[in-house]
Design an enzyme around this catalytic site. Sequence first.
Site, mmCIF file in Angstrom:
data_model
loop_
_atom_site.group_PDB
_atom_site.id
_atom_site.type_symbol
_atom_site.label_atom_id
_atom_site.label_comp_id
_atom_site.label_asym_id
_atom_site.label_seq_id
_atom_site.Cartn_x
_atom_site.Cartn_y
_atom_site.Cartn_z
ATOM 1 N N VAL A 66 -4.849 2.844 -0.484
ATOM 2 C CA VAL A 66 -6.053 3.170 -1.246
ATOM 3 C C VAL A 66 -6.015 2.563 -2.640
ATOM 4 O O VAL A 66 -6.993 1.988 -3.096
ATOM 5 C CB VAL A 66 -6.265 4.695 -1.351
ATOM 6 C CG1 VAL A 66 -7.473 4.997 -2.220
ATOM 7 C CG2 VAL A 66 -6.488 5.258 0.032
ATOM 8 N N CYS A 67 -4.846 2.650 -3.291
ATOM 9 C CA CYS A 67 -4.742 2.066 -4.628
ATOM 10 C C CYS A 67 -5.036 0.591 -4.554
ATOM 11 O O CYS A 67 -5.684 0.038 -5.421
ATOM 12 C CB CYS A 67 -3.347 2.175 -5.208
ATOM 13 S SG CYS A 67 -2.574 3.692 -4.859
ATOM 14 N N GLY A 68 -4.526 -0.056 -3.502
ATOM 15 C CA GLY A 68 -4.773 -1.483 -3.339
ATOM 16 C C GLY A 68 -6.250 -1.744 -3.422
ATOM 17 O O GLY A 68 -6.701 -2.597 -4.173
#
Lengths: 180, 165
Positions: free
Chosen positions: B43-45
Amino acid sequence: MAAKLTPPVNERDHIQGSSHAPLELVEYGDYQCPHCGAAHPVVKAIVKRFGKNLRFVFRNFPLAEVHQYAEAAAMAAEAAARQGMFWPMHDMIYEQQSRLNVGALLTFAEELDLDMVAFEHDLTNPSVAQKVEADFESGVRSGVNGTPSFFINGLKYNGGYDYDSLAGTLESLISERQHR
Amino acid sequence: MLQKNETAPDFQLYATPDQTFALHELRGKNVILAFYPADWSPVCGDQMSLYNEMLKIFRKYNAEVVGISVDGKWCHAAYRQARNLHFTLLADFEPKGEVARKYGVYDEKNGQCERALFVLDGNGIIQWSYLSPVGINPGADGILEALESITQKNNVYGSEVNTAG
């Protein structure tokens, strides 16, 4: 957060289906994104199933730093649009996503019998680029956080993009209308 | 979690293996501080990739985005390279999570930053903050709204000054 389609569908959009349709499905997509590639046949099936009850709109959301050809592909679809061939190019790119590169985009244009001089000019035309950028910016304003992102009747749809989930949601909106 | 109208605490962290970055260096600019749990997690990606595509839009609002996690400086360097990121990632690494704690967005249980956004104006005052569920990419619509209201306020202020002068 609001997650409302901003701006709403307008004359700059590529629209499939009737403007009087009770259902409106908008996709923000990236031509090189594998998830969008997977969603493509699903959307085609949905468009077919709902017929005159649905209009479908596609807006560009290229993640150009992650996908090398996303920007070029978006430009190619918009360049084809200038010759009235947005949807055929759109379909061809997704159907042949695995072989996507700049050469393939030119081949697609030839296969679609486009005016190649105009097409190649438009591939780097700043006003075509502006359309792609405007689509992207409208996406972030609307709360798009990845691709594909869908909006149904102006609101962000957070369910799955498999056929059953999408069709089920659209179906229930139609029956809601009928019961009102 | 720090809220609107509070002063954003200053800090200094590593931005690259041999360079540090201090918040006050961005005084005069609007700043987006994006605390996130970890490099590499999916998700951070997406979240960092999204901001990466938006740098041009942020620039229109005279804004800089800065990512902050507890990952070390070499980890950030590898991550930036792998994802083609063109903005600063800061290592809140030693003492671990100290800056996140100052902003009230440190997740003690998991030993990482929460997924939290702060938008600061040019004077370093928080104009908007948002805590996102950890597994959900918050997107950027809230950031853009905050930047827009800062810009509008500045314009109004600017015209008042002009009238007075």
